[in-house]
Design an enzyme around this catalytic site. Structure first.
Site, PDB file in Angstrom:
ATOM      1  N   CYS A   1      -3.455  -4.735   8.853  1.00 15.54           N
ATOM      2  CA  CYS A   1      -4.523  -4.323   7.925  1.00 15.54           C
ATOM      3  C   CYS A   1      -5.535  -5.431   7.672  1.00 15.54           C
ATOM      4  O   CYS A   1      -6.730  -5.172   7.522  1.00 15.54           O
ATOM      5  CB  CYS A   1      -3.931  -3.927   6.572  1.00 15.54           C
TER       6      CYS A   1
ATOM      7  N   GLY B   1       0.800  -1.225   0.000  1.00 13.83           N
ATOM      8  CA  GLY B   1       0.000   0.000   0.000  1.00 13.83           C
ATOM      9  C   GLY B   1       0.829   1.268   0.000  1.00 13.83           C
ATOM     10  O   GLY B   1       0.555   2.198  -0.755  1.00 13.83           O
TER      11      GLY B   1
ATOM     12  N   LYS C   1       5.203  -9.552  -5.990  1.00 17.15           N
ATOM     13  CA  LYS C   1       4.992  -8.098  -6.045  1.00 17.15           C
ATOM     14  C   LYS C   1       6.175  -7.371  -6.674  1.00 17.15           C
ATOM     15  O   LYS C   1       5.986  -6.376  -7.379  1.00 17.15           O
ATOM     16  CB  LYS C   1       4.731  -7.542  -4.638  1.00 17.15           C
TER      17      LYS C   1
END
Ligand SMILES: [Zn+2]
Length: 269
Positions: free
Chosen positions: A188, A42, A87
């Site tokens: 999160c 994020g 990622k």
């Protein structure tokens, strides 16, 4: 005046070059600059976007996760077709599409005390876009030893927290000597996070990284910035170096090897 910028670069970076505060010299500094982004989630996503767009020529990206569909609500460099890919691979492909001036070194790994000092020493600035306390404390310690500044950011639900750790300012341990015990601060996945929140916080981290590379402006050193998205308030609280800090104080450690980044992440006994 153009230094070594070619015609395409003069065009691409024209809105930087036209400003006295950047100019062709500043743009050359950015193109020669080396930034390590720890975390391609994020916070890392907007940092990677803006540093690549700004022409920071060398980006290191550290992450050991793969893209999950639940990431896409906020991790804006990854797309639906990237689900299941590492990622770092997705991030590297994003940067290559955006700006061919930028080289990406992908580190598909989790930094540990044996390699972190070697990795950070090759960079001009580190952006801490990690999501856990062990990495945060380890980066603080290793970057202090290697004298590399950190643009730090952290998020929780609707709130962000930012500071910049310069080698001549207070460190993260001066602010928070010990990490909270594992399990006491939910992540999160447990609490949720407003998708746009890391965009705001990551953009501030990217701003700090650009300023550090340009060596211009007043960085967020010795100041902790709190952002509350619900109230839409920004509040800055000053903090100081602790003379007894185990990492930047009088009897500071000179290596992170042997430090256990678990529990409170304490240094020494
Ligand atoms: Zn300190």
């Amino acid at each position: 005046m153009s230094l070594s910028l070619d015609a395409t670069q003069l065009d691409r970076y024209s809105r930087h070059i036209i400003m006295d505060e950047v100019g062709p010299e500043g743009q050359k500094r950015l193109l020669d600059g080396r930034a390590l982004i720890v975390g391609a989630g994020g916070l890392g996503a907007p940092v990677i976007q803006y540093l690549a767009a700004a022409g920071v020529g060398h980006l290191g990206i550290v992450d050991d996760d793969v893209v999950e569909r639940s990431n896409l609500q906020r991790q804006v460099i990854h797309a639906d077709a990237d689900v299941g890919k590492p990622k770092v691979e997705s991030a590297k492909a994003f940067v290559e599409r955006l700006n061919p001036d930028v080289d990406v070194e992908a580190y598909e790994m989790r930094l540990d005390p044996d390699d972190v000092e070697d990795v950070v020493a090759g960079y001009d600035v580190v952006v801490d876009a990690s999501d856990n306390f062990p990495t945060r404390y380890m980066l603080n310690d290793a970057c202090r030893i290697a004298e590399v500044p950190i643009a730090h950011g952290a998020i929780y639900k609707f709130e962000g927290q930012l500071t910049t750790l310069s080698p001549d300012g207070p460190c993260y341990r001066c602010l928070f000597p010990e990490a909270p015990e594992p399990g006491t601060v939910p992540d999160c996945a447990t609490t949720g996070v407003l998708g746009v929140l890391p965009g705001t916080v990551g953009c501030i981290q990217a701003t700090e990284a650009v300023k550090l590379l340009l060596d211009d402006g007043d960085p967020l050193v010795g100041r902790l910035l709190f952002y509350d998205a619900m109230d839409m308030t920004f509040e800055t609280v000053p903090y100081q170096r602790r003379p007894d800090c185990p990492v930047c104080g009088e009897d500071a450690v000179d290596t992170v090897e042997g430090i256990e980044y678990t529990g409170g992440c304490t240094v020494g006994d």
